[in-house]
Design a protein around this motif. Structure first.
Motif, mmCIF file in Angstrom:
data_model
loop_
_atom_site.group_PDB
_atom_site.id
_atom_site.type_symbol
_atom_site.label_atom_id
_atom_site.label_comp_id
_atom_site.label_asym_id
_atom_site.label_seq_id
_atom_site.Cartn_x
_atom_site.Cartn_y
_atom_site.Cartn_z
ATOM 1 N N LYS A 72 0.820 -1.202 0.000
ATOM 2 C CA LYS A 72 0.000 0.000 0.000
ATOM 3 C C LYS A 72 0.859 1.258 0.000
ATOM 4 C CE LYS A 72 -3.942 -2.180 2.183
ATOM 5 N NZ LYS A 72 -4.566 -2.493 3.451
ATOM 6 N N SER A 73 1.983 1.209 0.716
ATOM 7 C CA SER A 73 2.799 2.418 0.826
ATOM 8 C C SER A 73 3.436 2.788 -0.513
ATOM 9 C CB SER A 73 3.886 2.230 1.888
ATOM 10 O OG SER A 73 4.706 1.136 1.553
ATOM 11 N N LEU A 74 3.668 1.799 -1.376
ATOM 12 C CA LEU A 74 4.230 2.104 -2.683
ATOM 13 C C LEU A 74 3.143 2.511 -3.684
ATOM 14 C CD1 LEU A 74 6.826 -0.798 -2.977
ATOM 15 C CD2 LEU A 74 7.358 1.638 -2.822
ATOM 16 N N GLY A 75 1.888 2.390 -3.272
ATOM 17 C CA GLY A 75 0.785 2.780 -4.145
ATOM 18 C C GLY A 75 0.610 1.851 -5.331
ATOM 19 N N ASN A 76 1.174 0.670 -5.252
ATOM 20 C CA ASN A 76 1.056 -0.233 -6.402
ATOM 21 C C ASN A 76 0.215 -1.466 -6.106
ATOM 22 O OD1 ASN A 76 2.737 -1.617 -4.726
ATOM 23 N ND2 ASN A 76 4.264 -2.122 -6.259
ATOM 24 N N SER A 77 -0.626 -1.382 -5.091
ATOM 25 C CA SER A 77 -1.473 -2.542 -4.825
ATOM 26 C C SER A 77 -2.878 -2.273 -5.338
ATOM 27 C CB SER A 77 -1.513 -2.850 -3.325
ATOM 28 O OG SER A 77 -2.216 -1.844 -2.635
ATOM 29 N N PHE A 78 -3.501 -3.322 -5.821
ATOM 30 C CA PHE A 78 -4.897 -3.195 -6.232
ATOM 31 C C PHE A 78 -5.659 -4.407 -5.719
ATOM 32 C CE2 PHE A 78 -1.995 -4.054 -9.794
ATOM 33 C CZ PHE A 78 -2.230 -5.404 -9.993
ATOM 34 N N LEU A 79 -6.966 -4.262 -5.651
ATOM 35 C CA LEU A 79 -7.812 -5.299 -5.091
ATOM 36 C C LEU A 79 -8.300 -6.223 -6.192
ATOM 37 C CD1 LEU A 79 -9.877 -2.963 -2.751
ATOM 38 C CD2 LEU A 79 -8.121 -4.596 -2.054
ATOM 39 N N PRO A 80 -8.733 -7.420 -5.815
ATOM 40 C CA PRO A 80 -9.230 -8.351 -6.832
ATOM 41 C C PRO A 80 -10.295 -7.732 -7.736
ATOM 42 C CG PRO A 80 -8.957 -9.492 -4.766
ATOM 43 C CD PRO A 80 -8.655 -8.040 -4.489
ATOM 44 N N HIS A 81 -11.249 -7.018 -7.148
ATOM 45 C CA HIS A 81 -12.321 -6.517 -8.021
ATOM 46 C C HIS A 81 -11.818 -5.413 -8.950
ATOM 47 C CE1 HIS A 81 -12.961 -3.396 -4.842
ATOM 48 N NE2 HIS A 81 -13.229 -2.655 -5.900
ATOM 49 N N GLU A 82 -10.771 -4.722 -8.527
ATOM 50 C CA GLU A 82 -10.176 -3.727 -9.422
ATOM 51 C C GLU A 82 -9.445 -4.418 -10.570
ATOM 52 O OE1 GLU A 82 -9.246 -0.139 -6.249
ATOM 53 O OE2 GLU A 82 -7.849 -1.809 -6.394
ATOM 54 N N LEU A 83 -8.859 -5.543 -10.274
ATOM 55 C CA LEU A 83 -8.178 -6.319 -11.308
ATOM 56 C C LEU A 83 -9.193 -6.863 -12.325
ATOM 57 C CD1 LEU A 83 -5.544 -7.630 -12.292
ATOM 58 C CD2 LEU A 83 -5.937 -9.472 -10.687
ATOM 59 N N PHE A 84 -10.347 -7.297 -11.826
ATOM 60 C CA PHE A 84 -11.371 -7.844 -12.729
ATOM 61 C C PHE A 84 -11.975 -6.740 -13.608
ATOM 62 C CE2 PHE A 84 -12.280 -11.088 -9.124
ATOM 63 C CZ PHE A 84 -11.148 -11.794 -9.474
ATOM 64 N N SER A 85 -12.166 -5.566 -13.009
ATOM 65 C CA SER A 85 -12.834 -4.498 -13.749
ATOM 66 C C SER A 85 -11.852 -3.627 -14.522
ATOM 67 C CB SER A 85 -13.620 -3.610 -12.777
ATOM 68 O OG SER A 85 -12.712 -2.891 -11.950
ATOM 69 N N TYR A 127 -9.223 -7.967 -16.281
ATOM 70 C CA TYR A 127 -8.868 -9.339 -16.621
ATOM 71 C C TYR A 127 -9.818 -10.266 -15.889
ATOM 72 C CZ TYR A 127 -4.733 -6.806 -18.055
ATOM 73 O OH TYR A 127 -3.904 -5.907 -18.651
ATOM 74 N N SER A 128 -10.347 -11.256 -16.612
ATOM 75 C CA SER A 128 -11.337 -12.130 -15.994
ATOM 76 C C SER A 128 -10.679 -12.989 -14.912
ATOM 77 C CB SER A 128 -11.956 -13.030 -17.061
ATOM 78 O OG SER A 128 -11.027 -14.016 -17.443
ATOM 79 N N PRO A 129 -11.481 -13.407 -13.920
ATOM 80 C CA PRO A 129 -10.921 -14.230 -12.850
ATOM 81 C C PRO A 129 -10.184 -15.462 -13.370
ATOM 82 C CG PRO A 129 -13.130 -13.527 -12.261
ATOM 83 C CD PRO A 129 -12.900 -13.066 -13.671
ATOM 84 N N MET A 130 -10.713 -16.079 -14.422
ATOM 85 C CA MET A 130 -10.046 -17.282 -14.926
ATOM 86 C C MET A 130 -8.723 -16.942 -15.612
ATOM 87 S SD MET A 130 -11.337 -20.023 -13.995
ATOM 88 C CE MET A 130 -11.816 -19.234 -12.481
ATOM 89 N N ALA A 131 -8.679 -15.802 -16.297
ATOM 90 C CA ALA A 131 -7.418 -15.385 -16.918
ATOM 91 C C ALA A 131 -6.380 -15.129 -15.832
ATOM 92 C CB ALA A 131 -7.625 -14.142 -17.769
ATOM 93 N N VAL A 132 -6.820 -14.520 -14.739
ATOM 94 C CA VAL A 132 -5.901 -14.233 -13.637
ATOM 95 C C VAL A 132 -5.440 -15.528 -12.978
ATOM 96 C CG1 VAL A 132 -5.634 -13.121 -11.390
ATOM 97 C CG2 VAL A 132 -6.917 -11.971 -13.201
ATOM 98 N N ARG A 133 -6.383 -16.430 -12.776
ATOM 99 C CA ARG A 133 -6.017 -17.726 -12.187
ATOM 100 C C ARG A 133 -4.999 -18.445 -13.070
ATOM 101 N NH1 ARG A 133 -8.817 -21.723 -8.486
ATOM 102 N NH2 ARG A 133 -7.887 -23.705 -8.995
#
Length: 487
Positions: free
Chosen positions: A285-298, A308-314
């Motif tokens: 979080k301190s580097l500002g480069n973290s994102f949440l799963p739903h942000e990754l999906f959307s 990226y779809s959950p299956m693509a990420v998996r």
RNA sequence: GGUCCUGUGGCCGAGUGGCUAGGCUGAGCUCUGCAAAAGCUCCUACAGCGGUUCGAAUCCGCUCGGGACCUCCA
């Protein structure tokens, strides 16, 4: 049964897997502390152990998979200082602590479900096992490995380390640990600087507290896992897992507690998954480069070019071995997305392949290689490489550049069903309306029109149809056996 | 600062002392009215410097870089 080898953190080597009571396997994985949105790094760990759970089950073991929910006792600092993470959040949001627990437990389950993780056999909570934790602490005191100071129970690490290998998991030198731990000036009531709490006296304002023979208090962070693994898997079980960051403190203390409690090592195989980085830097979080799963999906995050779809990420995660660091980047995610799609398309093509009488392909060998890959410490990366080999064979057969017998085709289907779906836990995402019956009929009609146009050499029209379909998000592919389409 | 792990081709990422990983990208070819898809081929790497060895990306040492935890700091 397959001959499986597992990398054991205890020995720093791959070892042959021998369950204590085959075909039964007991596996404990440290679950999340439910005080905020689930971290993507957590997801990676749980996806890795989902694969392990699935593969062990696939090869015939009866696995009891226990993964806890930490809903009390995890303080901000591992040195038994600071506030309880759940309580702190509850105060900030002016909610009951159990409302925080509920909210983030539900979120956690939702996210893992999107990643197609199977639920564990048992998912116990720390607050549900206060008695067990107290009992264990009591026994550890009776056995002489812990002491009480004003309502708080500390584990005597120095004493323990004299007779046991306290740092077995990390191989650190105990003397250096002692040297490198600073004094907690003044407030410190511990005898030794490495001592950690089994039970902590609660101040009156502390939101989550329970009565005990030592007064009002709450459990230490490490004792819950020892208590719950013992309760559901016995004093000794087969596999204990978690993220690599847990090994030096949490797991080291867990082992000490178990030995202090019953004189036995809790488990034979310790497995640790590696960390997550973003463009080469650790996700924080301190580097500002973290994102949440739903942000990754959307794709709704400055660092993400798209969703990226959950299956693509998996699939992306499984392309990297669980013991290597995993680096997130848009380029890598997009490459994985395309690769995943390629396998999905090959699987669909496989369903309509026409068998020939003979074949130069050795599919049985391919299947064997898939097992070999997984038997070698769950090497999903190599397994996926073999699935791509299968895809190439399928596509070649579809192009009439090789032939497959009925047996070959059946075996390929089995390989996909076993490894792609059952073991890797991937699934074909069904977009809404993708294959509705009406659309299929419309597409049949449109493609018939285009075919006619082509026969009449009216390429302007046939190209126009194709371009219009592209605009509608439908791609068509002309093949020898006619035209296919996909969204 | 301490302990441990790690450094592979344009990108991602497996890997064993000698034999093609695989994916993505790019180029060419085949197929095709054109395109897409697919197949084939090519771009063939192992941080640097030493050492062990008949032979090392794979073993050892050093240097440089990255990461985890602890400490420090915030």
């Amino acid at each position: 049964m397959q001959t499986l080898s597992i990398y054991n953190t205890l020995s720093r080597n791959k070892e042959l897997f021998k369950p204590l009571k085959a075909p039964h396997v007991g596996m404990y994985v440290c679950g999340p502390t439910v005080y905020s949105d689930v971290h993507l790094g957590n997801c990676r760990t749980f996806i890795s152990f989902d694969i392990i759970y699935r593969y062990l089950t696939h090869v015939g073991y009866k696995v009891r998979y226990v993964r806890n929910i930490t809903d009390a006792g995890h303080l901000e600092s591992d040195a038994d200082t600071g506030e309880d993470k759940v309580s702190k959040k509850a105060k900030l949001q002016q909610l009951e602590p159990m409302e925080i627990v509920q909210k983030y437990t539900v979120d956690f389950h939702n996210v893992l479900q999107q990643f197609n993780c199977l639920p564990p056999s048992i998912e116990p909570t720390a607050t549900g096992h206060i008695i067990e934790q107290q009992e264990m602490a009591k026994t550890i005191i009776e056995n002489g490995w812990a002491y009480e100071v004003d309502g708080t129970i500390y584990f005597d690490v120095e004493k323990f380390a004299k007779q046991n290998n306290y740092t077995a998991l990390t191989g650190r030198k105990i003397d250096e640990l002692f040297e490198n731990t600073r004094d907690l000036d003044g407030q410190d009531e511990k005898r030794g600087r490495l001592d950690f709490a089994l039970w902590i006296k609660a101040k009156p304002e502390h939101l989550m507290q329970w009565p005990s023979k030592w007064g009002q208090g709450f459990p230490g962070w490490h004792i819950e896992c020892s208590a719950m693994s013992t309760k559901y898997l016995g004093e000794q079980f087969d596999i204990h897992g978690g993220g690599m960051d847990l090994a030096p403190t949490h797991h080291t203390n867990e082992i000490a507690q178990n030995i202090a409690y019953c004189g036995k090592q809790p488990c034979n195989y310790w497995m640790h998954t590696n960390m997550l980085t973003v463009s080469g830097q650790k996700m924080s979080k301190s580097l500002g480069n973290s994102f949440l799963p739903h942000e990754l999906f959307s794709g709704n995050h400055p660092l993400l070019q798209k969703g990226y779809s959950p299956m693509a990420v998996r699939f992306f995660m499984l392309q990297t071995h669980y013991r290597s660091t995993l680096d997130f980047s848009n380029e890598a995610l997009q490459a994985a997305e395309k690769g995943f799609e390629r396998l999905v398309e090959a699987y669909k093509t496989l369903q309509q392949l026409i068998a020939q009488n003979s074949s130069p392909e050795n599919i049985a060998e391919l299947e064997k290689q898939c097992y070999n890959a997984m038997n070698d410490d769950f090497n999903t990366s190599v397994l996926i490489a073999h699935l791509f080999d299968a895809a190439r064979i399928i596509n070649s057969a579809n192009d009439k550049k090789t032939t497959l017998t009925t047996t070959d085709i059946e075996l390929l289907k089995k390989i996909f069903n076993h490894f792609f779906f059952d073991v890797l836990g991937l699934k074909i995402e069904t977009e809404k309306n993708r294959s509705s019956e009406a659309l299929t009929k419309v597409m049949d009609y449109v493609l018939e029109m285009r075919k006619k146009a082509k026969e009449e050499k009216n390429f302007a029209l046939s190209d126009n149809i194709r371009d219009s379909l592209i605009n509608a998000g439908i791609q068509i592919k002309d093949g020898k056996e006619g035209t296919n389409w996909k969204i």
